[in-house]
Design a protein around this motif. Structure first.
Motif, PDB file in Angstrom:
ATOM      1  N   ASP A 156      36.301  77.272  56.912  1.00 40.28           N
ATOM      2  CA  ASP A 156      35.897  77.168  58.443  1.00 40.28           C
ATOM      3  C   ASP A 156      35.646  75.700  58.853  1.00 40.28           C
ATOM      4  O   ASP A 156      34.474  75.368  58.262  1.00 40.28           O
ATOM      5  CB  ASP A 156      34.485  78.184  58.827  1.00 40.28           C
ATOM      6  CG  ASP A 156      34.188  78.058  60.220  1.00 40.28           C
ATOM      7  OD1 ASP A 156      35.023  77.599  61.009  1.00 40.28           O
ATOM      8  OD2 ASP A 156      32.979  78.201  60.385  1.00 40.28           O
ATOM      9  N   LYS A 184      34.494  74.436  61.238  1.00 42.06           N
ATOM     10  CA  LYS A 184      33.217  74.285  62.099  1.00 42.06           C
ATOM     11  C   LYS A 184      32.103  73.980  61.267  1.00 42.06           C
ATOM     12  O   LYS A 184      31.092  73.330  61.395  1.00 42.06           O
ATOM     13  CB  LYS A 184      32.969  75.433  62.873  1.00 42.06           C
ATOM     14  CG  LYS A 184      32.757  75.361  64.410  1.00 42.06           C
ATOM     15  CD  LYS A 184      32.808  76.645  65.166  1.00 42.06           C
ATOM     16  CE  LYS A 184      32.364  76.559  66.696  1.00 42.06           C
ATOM     17  NZ  LYS A 184      32.311  77.584  67.579  1.00 42.06           N
ATOM     18  N   SER A 185      32.247  74.623  59.943  1.00 47.12           N
ATOM     19  CA  SER A 185      30.987  74.692  58.879  1.00 47.12           C
ATOM     20  C   SER A 185      30.797  73.530  58.516  1.00 47.12           C
ATOM     21  O   SER A 185      29.765  72.890  57.919  1.00 47.12           O
ATOM     22  CB  SER A 185      30.950  75.933  57.979  1.00 47.12           C
ATOM     23  OG  SER A 185      32.221  75.410  57.098  1.00 47.12           O
ATOM     24  N   ARG A 201      28.216  66.328  68.052  1.00 46.31           N
ATOM     25  CA  ARG A 201      29.125  67.077  67.230  1.00 46.31           C
ATOM     26  C   ARG A 201      29.948  65.898  66.190  1.00 46.31           C
ATOM     27  O   ARG A 201      30.560  65.158  66.673  1.00 46.31           O
ATOM     28  CB  ARG A 201      30.168  67.744  67.697  1.00 46.31           C
ATOM     29  CG  ARG A 201      29.678  68.866  68.740  1.00 46.31           C
ATOM     30  CD  ARG A 201      28.654  69.833  68.020  1.00 46.31           C
ATOM     31  NE  ARG A 201      28.107  70.481  69.540  1.00 46.31           N
ATOM     32  CZ  ARG A 201      27.572  71.650  69.208  1.00 46.31           C
ATOM     33  NH1 ARG A 201      27.018  72.178  67.921  1.00 46.31           N
ATOM     34  NH2 ARG A 201      27.034  72.555  70.373  1.00 46.31           N
ATOM     35  N   LEU A 225      41.243  71.879  67.066  1.00 49.09           N
ATOM     36  CA  LEU A 225      41.060  72.743  66.034  1.00 49.09           C
ATOM     37  C   LEU A 225      39.687  73.825  66.047  1.00 49.09           C
ATOM     38  O   LEU A 225      39.825  74.724  65.605  1.00 49.09           O
ATOM     39  CB  LEU A 225      40.643  72.006  64.768  1.00 49.09           C
ATOM     40  CG  LEU A 225      42.041  70.950  64.439  1.00 49.09           C
ATOM     41  CD1 LEU A 225      41.726  70.210  63.071  1.00 49.09           C
ATOM     42  CD2 LEU A 225      43.375  71.504  64.307  1.00 49.09           C
ATOM     43  N   VAL A 226      38.528  73.159  66.779  1.00 52.44           N
ATOM     44  CA  VAL A 226      37.338  74.003  66.824  1.00 52.44           C
ATOM     45  C   VAL A 226      36.800  73.774  68.311  1.00 52.44           C
ATOM     46  O   VAL A 226      37.119  72.906  68.912  1.00 52.44           O
ATOM     47  CB  VAL A 226      36.298  73.866  65.865  1.00 52.44           C
ATOM     48  CG1 VAL A 226      36.810  74.040  64.478  1.00 52.44           C
ATOM     49  CG2 VAL A 226      35.930  72.528  66.008  1.00 52.44           C
ATOM     50  N   GLU A 227      36.178  74.621  68.972  1.00 50.82           N
ATOM     51  CA  GLU A 227      35.276  74.539  70.079  1.00 50.82           C
ATOM     52  C   GLU A 227      33.883  74.877  69.714  1.00 50.82           C
ATOM     53  O   GLU A 227      33.492  75.588  68.922  1.00 50.82           O
ATOM     54  CB  GLU A 227      35.899  75.738  71.291  1.00 50.82           C
ATOM     55  CG  GLU A 227      37.429  75.452  71.565  1.00 50.82           C
ATOM     56  CD  GLU A 227      37.550  76.588  72.573  1.00 50.82           C
ATOM     57  OE1 GLU A 227      36.842  77.373  73.102  1.00 50.82           O
ATOM     58  OE2 GLU A 227      38.580  76.458  73.060  1.00 50.82           O
ATOM     59  N   VAL A 271      37.534  68.610  67.998  1.00 49.09           N
ATOM     60  CA  VAL A 271      36.658  69.438  68.378  1.00 49.09           C
ATOM     61  C   VAL A 271      36.922  69.308  70.030  1.00 49.09           C
ATOM     62  O   VAL A 271      37.044  68.000  70.753  1.00 49.09           O
ATOM     63  CB  VAL A 271      35.087  68.869  68.364  1.00 49.09           C
ATOM     64  CG1 VAL A 271      33.980  69.521  69.220  1.00 49.09           C
ATOM     65  CG2 VAL A 271      34.813  68.889  66.799  1.00 49.09           C
TER      66      VAL A 271
END
Length: 175
Positions: A2, A4-5, A21, A169-171, A148
């Motif tokens: 993941d 995000k991790s 972030r 890729l991530v929010e 992000v």
């Protein structure tokens, strides 16, 4: 894995109420960095790209890796006054003022198909200015890719309103 991790969140930076972030933790994680680059390249499968443009500074790291993987040139988009040769610039509004981004006048050739890359899309001011600059130079921005997206700030939607395809890729919710 993941992604995000492996992205660090720093509360109250650069000012109270902001959740920063930080992708430097992703960059130091070999598997995470490789996966991020692979996933940023994946939407381009089957498309011809001539150059990757990266926005200062983390966009340089990501964009350089992507340009290498695609075997294409890299265009650095820098803050005003940082490039040594003749430049063209585009200004954009900040919360409290105006800033500018620049490219070298010979960085983009007419008709170049360009992937625009940065670590994060927030309000879209810098990325919007970069798109205008690259297109004024004669290029065509085919895709805007970010690690992000902060959807609550509306930047990706602003780029889509300019007719651009946007991927992230991530929010993360909030600011």
């Amino acid at each position: 894995m993941d992604l995000k991790s492996v992205i660090r969140t720093i509360p109250d930076y650069p000012k109270p109420g902001i959740m920063f972030r930080d992708i430097t933790t992703l960059l130091t994680d070999a598997r995470g960095f490789r996966r991020a680059v692979d996933e940023l390249v994946q939407p381009l499968a089957g498309q011809k790209i001539d150059k990757v443009a990266g926005i200062e500074a983390r966009g340089f790291i990501l964009g350089g890796a992507i340009a290498h993987q695609l075997s294409v040139g890299f265009v650095p988009i820098r803050k005003k006054g940082k490039l040594p040769y003749k430049t063209m610039s585009e200004s954009y509004e900040l919360e409290y003022g105006i800033d500018e981004v620049e490219i070298h006048v010979d960085a983009v050739e007419k008709g170049d198909r360009i992937l625009l890359v940065d670590d994060l899309i927030a309000t879209g001011g810098t990325a919007g200015a970069a798109i205008k600059l690259l297109e004024r130079a004669g290029g065509e921005v085919m895709l805007c890719s970010f690690v992000v997206d902060l959807p609550d700030l509306g930047g990706a939607d602003k780029l889509r309103a300019l007719g651009k395809k946007v991927t992230a890729l991530v929010e993360f919710e909030g600011e």
